[in-house]
Design a protein around this motif. Sequence first.
Motif, PDB file in Angstrom:
ATOM      1  N   CYS A  19       0.848  -1.193   0.000  1.00  0.00           N
ATOM      2  CA  CYS A  19       0.000   0.000   0.000  1.00  0.00           C
ATOM      3  C   CYS A  19       0.881   1.240   0.000  1.00  0.00           C
ATOM      4  O   CYS A  19       2.106   1.164   0.162  1.00  0.00           O
ATOM      5  CB  CYS A  19      -0.928  -0.004   1.212  1.00  0.00           C
ATOM      6  N   GLY A  20       0.259   2.392  -0.178  1.00  0.00           N
ATOM      7  CA  GLY A  20       0.983   3.647  -0.183  1.00  0.00           C
ATOM      8  C   GLY A  20       1.509   3.994   1.194  1.00  0.00           C
ATOM      9  O   GLY A  20       0.993   3.543   2.225  1.00  0.00           O
ATOM     10  N   PHE A  21       2.539   4.832   1.221  1.00  0.00           N
ATOM     11  CA  PHE A  21       3.204   5.219   2.471  1.00  0.00           C
ATOM     12  C   PHE A  21       3.508   6.702   2.400  1.00  0.00           C
ATOM     13  O   PHE A  21       4.090   7.177   1.424  1.00  0.00           O
ATOM     14  CB  PHE A  21       4.486   4.410   2.655  1.00  0.00           C
ATOM     15  N   LEU A  22       3.121   7.435   3.447  1.00  0.00           N
ATOM     16  CA  LEU A  22       3.372   8.876   3.509  1.00  0.00           C
ATOM     17  C   LEU A  22       3.897   9.219   4.885  1.00  0.00           C
ATOM     18  O   LEU A  22       3.191   9.069   5.885  1.00  0.00           O
ATOM     19  CB  LEU A  22       2.097   9.666   3.215  1.00  0.00           C
ATOM     20  N   LEU A  23       5.140   9.642   4.950  1.00  0.00           N
ATOM     21  CA  LEU A  23       5.765  10.070   6.199  1.00  0.00           C
ATOM     22  C   LEU A  23       5.910  11.579   6.129  1.00  0.00           C
ATOM     23  O   LEU A  23       6.676  12.091   5.307  1.00  0.00           O
ATOM     24  CB  LEU A  23       7.117   9.379   6.380  1.00  0.00           C
ATOM     25  N   GLY A  24       5.151  12.287   6.963  1.00  0.00           N
ATOM     26  CA  GLY A  24       5.112  13.733   6.849  1.00  0.00           C
ATOM     27  C   GLY A  24       5.486  14.447   8.124  1.00  0.00           C
ATOM     28  O   GLY A  24       5.447  13.882   9.220  1.00  0.00           O
ATOM     29  N   GLY A  25       5.849  15.711   7.981  1.00  0.00           N
ATOM     30  CA  GLY A  25       6.168  16.562   9.118  1.00  0.00           C
ATOM     31  C   GLY A  25       6.783  17.852   8.628  1.00  0.00           C
ATOM     32  O   GLY A  25       7.241  17.956   7.486  1.00  0.00           O
ATOM     33  N   THR A  26       6.810  18.844   9.498  1.00  0.00           N
ATOM     34  CA  THR A  26       7.503  20.081   9.154  1.00  0.00           C
ATOM     35  C   THR A  26       9.010  19.903   9.233  1.00  0.00           C
ATOM     36  O   THR A  26       9.764  20.705   8.675  1.00  0.00           O
ATOM     37  CB  THR A  26       7.074  21.216  10.093  1.00  0.00           C
ATOM     38  N   SER A  27       9.469  18.858   9.920  1.00  0.00           N
ATOM     39  CA  SER A  27      10.888  18.534   9.999  1.00  0.00           C
ATOM     40  C   SER A  27      11.145  17.227   9.261  1.00  0.00           C
ATOM     41  O   SER A  27      10.243  16.660   8.642  1.00  0.00           O
ATOM     42  CB  SER A  27      11.322  18.425  11.472  1.00  0.00           C
ATOM     43  N   CYS A  28      12.366  16.740   9.349  1.00  0.00           N
ATOM     44  CA  CYS A  28      12.740  15.500   8.671  1.00  0.00           C
ATOM     45  C   CYS A  28      13.711  14.744   9.572  1.00  0.00           C
ATOM     46  O   CYS A  28      14.764  15.279   9.941  1.00  0.00           O
ATOM     47  CB  CYS A  28      13.372  15.790   7.310  1.00  0.00           C
ATOM     48  N   THR A  29      13.371  13.521   9.937  1.00  0.00           N
ATOM     49  CA  THR A  29      14.257  12.719  10.771  1.00  0.00           C
ATOM     50  C   THR A  29      15.350  12.075   9.926  1.00  0.00           C
ATOM     51  O   THR A  29      15.255  12.005   8.697  1.00  0.00           O
ATOM     52  CB  THR A  29      13.470  11.627  11.503  1.00  0.00           C
ATOM     53  N   VAL A  30      16.364  11.578  10.596  1.00  0.00           N
ATOM     54  CA  VAL A  30      17.433  10.880   9.894  1.00  0.00           C
ATOM     55  C   VAL A  30      16.907   9.592   9.270  1.00  0.00           C
ATOM     56  O   VAL A  30      17.330   9.197   8.176  1.00  0.00           O
ATOM     57  CB  VAL A  30      18.597  10.596  10.863  1.00  0.00           C
ATOM     58  N   GLU A  31      15.962   8.926   9.956  1.00  0.00           N
ATOM     59  CA  GLU A  31      15.369   7.716   9.402  1.00  0.00           C
ATOM     60  C   GLU A  31      14.599   8.016   8.125  1.00  0.00           C
ATOM     61  O   GLU A  31      14.620   7.225   7.166  1.00  0.00           O
ATOM     62  CB  GLU A  31      14.457   7.054  10.428  1.00  0.00           C
ATOM     63  N   ALA A  32      13.910   9.157   8.094  1.00  0.00           N
ATOM     64  CA  ALA A  32      13.208   9.546   6.870  1.00  0.00           C
ATOM     65  C   ALA A  32      14.193   9.835   5.741  1.00  0.00           C
ATOM     66  O   ALA A  32      13.963   9.457   4.584  1.00  0.00           O
ATOM     67  CB  ALA A  32      12.337  10.775   7.145  1.00  0.00           C
TER      68      ALA A  32
END
Length: 714
Positions: free
Chosen positions: A342-355
Amino acid sequence: MSSENEQSAEPGAGPPEQLALIRETVRRAKVPRAKPRTWRGAALAEELPVARVLVNKGVLHLDQFFDYAVPQELDADAQPGVRVRVRFGAGGRNVQGGRREGGGLIDGFIVERRADSDYQGALAALASVVSPEPVLGPELLALCRAVADRYAGSLADVLQLAVPPRNGRAEAKPSPDPLPPPPPPDPGTWERYAQGSAFLRALAEGGAPRAVWTALPGPHWPAEIAGAVAATLSSGRGALVVVPDGRAAARVDAALTEALGAGRHALLTAESGPEKRYRQWLAVRRGSVRAVVGTRAAMFAPVRDLGLVVVWDDGDSSHSDDNAPFPHVREVLELRASQGRCGFLLGGTSCTVEAAQLVESGWALPLLADRERLRRAAPLIRTVGDGELARDGAARSARLPSLAWGAVRDGLRTGPVLIQVPRRGYAPRLACERCRTPARCRHCAGPLEALDQQDLNCAWCGQAERAWSCAECGSTRLRARIVGARRTAEELGRAFPAVPVRTSGRDHILDAVPDAPALVVSTPGAEPVAEGGYAAALLLDGWAMLGRPDLRAGEEALRRWLAASALVRGQEEGGTVVVVAEPTERAVQALVRWDPAGFARRELADRAELGFPPVSRMASVIGPPEALAAFLQNAGLPPEAEILGPVPVPSAAPGRARRPGDAPPGETWERALVRVVPGRGAALARALKTALAARTAKGASEPVRIRIDPPDIG
């Protein structure tokens, strides 16, 4: 016994003989008793008379399925996925009529019905079916099994997190009929992103795009998540959104209601209460609703035909469960996206190292806005360093420079002003006195500490540092700086006596504040939303956040700053943010440029060079010194595993809550970090789980605790 009963028991008396005959007939009958305990003598189900059961035992050496006989009376209800009660722990000694008896009653789930068993001994019978509602489907079972293996835990522990407790009243109520799919939504504010419209179009057409979304500052992100969910629902599939707290869930819930109308989604949060939450969860499992928004526990929600999983602000510590085996929302949803395609959306105003690693590996694609749109949406970021503090004597005494005072004064003319104050505990260990570079170990790059105020030791590997010098400037002098943030907030309140002061923190968190002049003092993560946005914001005591003894100190500081700054009006509307920290720091420069993705990429490169997570896989092993040493010696770790430590761990203070990883009050525990190269994380988890299972099977008295990929390694 009365005299009448004595006479009736004599030979030749009719009624007593009939009663005795009835008792003997009942005793010999091949039927179960009225309230069966072991179903002795009861007929078994004609088809598939064996039930494979997962018992609710979280100990690792019992992390397997057990076979039970299915009585005829329970045949209809004892289906895969239902809750049952079984006898467990009797052993093979008590066997009556070919059926095992004895043991204590325990809860479990039927995972399979079988025609026979591969167990050669006598089987115990199911004691009862708690409810005929199948709550554990094959997809959820497979997910929980993968999570248990990923984190070296037991399947029973994961199921306790995945399946909520039963509520009879909620279960008795039928769920509403599902509504037809909505039409595909308009792109709306998704057009601000280079690939935003294409992402929504792929979801509406039944595709499974994967993206790491760096959201623009402002109030639009809940509506943008709702648009992605609506696009997925329009394809006839389901969607799952996991956010860090109830306030964020309420915002997404309102956006989904506005975009889809009532009845198309469920809200799963702790604030709902057990009955309402379980009723909503059942509606999801039964297929009545195809969209879910919730907090951490919702990551296991059994959404049918899952087409999209969304996690917002994956760097928030609330996404990491504090119960064994400590799964993280981001990684669980990655498993769901991979298993369910399925689709995957990782969102935020910041960005983690894992992202950043997901993008770097090609598993997901970046979803960004162009710099021109970003400049219009973001507020103006201004910095204050020690140079200005040194030139401004009045600011030095009040711990606020003139630039910060001016920003507050100007902002109060048009609206509320946000003041972010680090919470307690944001205190650095040691740093260079001249340039403030954190003091690191030369062996493993861990943070140095001086517990006895004299000797320097590494908090990771425990090695002593005899002749430290700063790698940046060569200085040999260290400093520890603890900032009194509360006093600064009080000074601001006294400086503007005619302006109302509102506080938001751990004890009392505000959801929103009106669009009127006010000072809003908040700890990180508790900032309320201002109607129309804040006119200005102060980010105080930046060194207290950047100097924390944590591998993620810079990443976390930037995430907190961006979250607060995103609540401020855009630069075109006069929004201004002042950060009190050294301007040359990497995190401060990333804030000024509003470039969280670039910061995360550089952090990822540094960690790859040093072998730190997420490039490597790491496990934390904690326990008493003798038990920890014996465990590591007998664990059968992969050959390439590297052990850092052990080092002492803090003990919980008497009368205070014990945090995960703390030693019990009065006890001395140690921690070792076990690190392996990429691709060997599964082997590490398997070795640690096997060793811990063998230890618990032997009844070891001293505990040893494992946590795979701990969020905080110091």
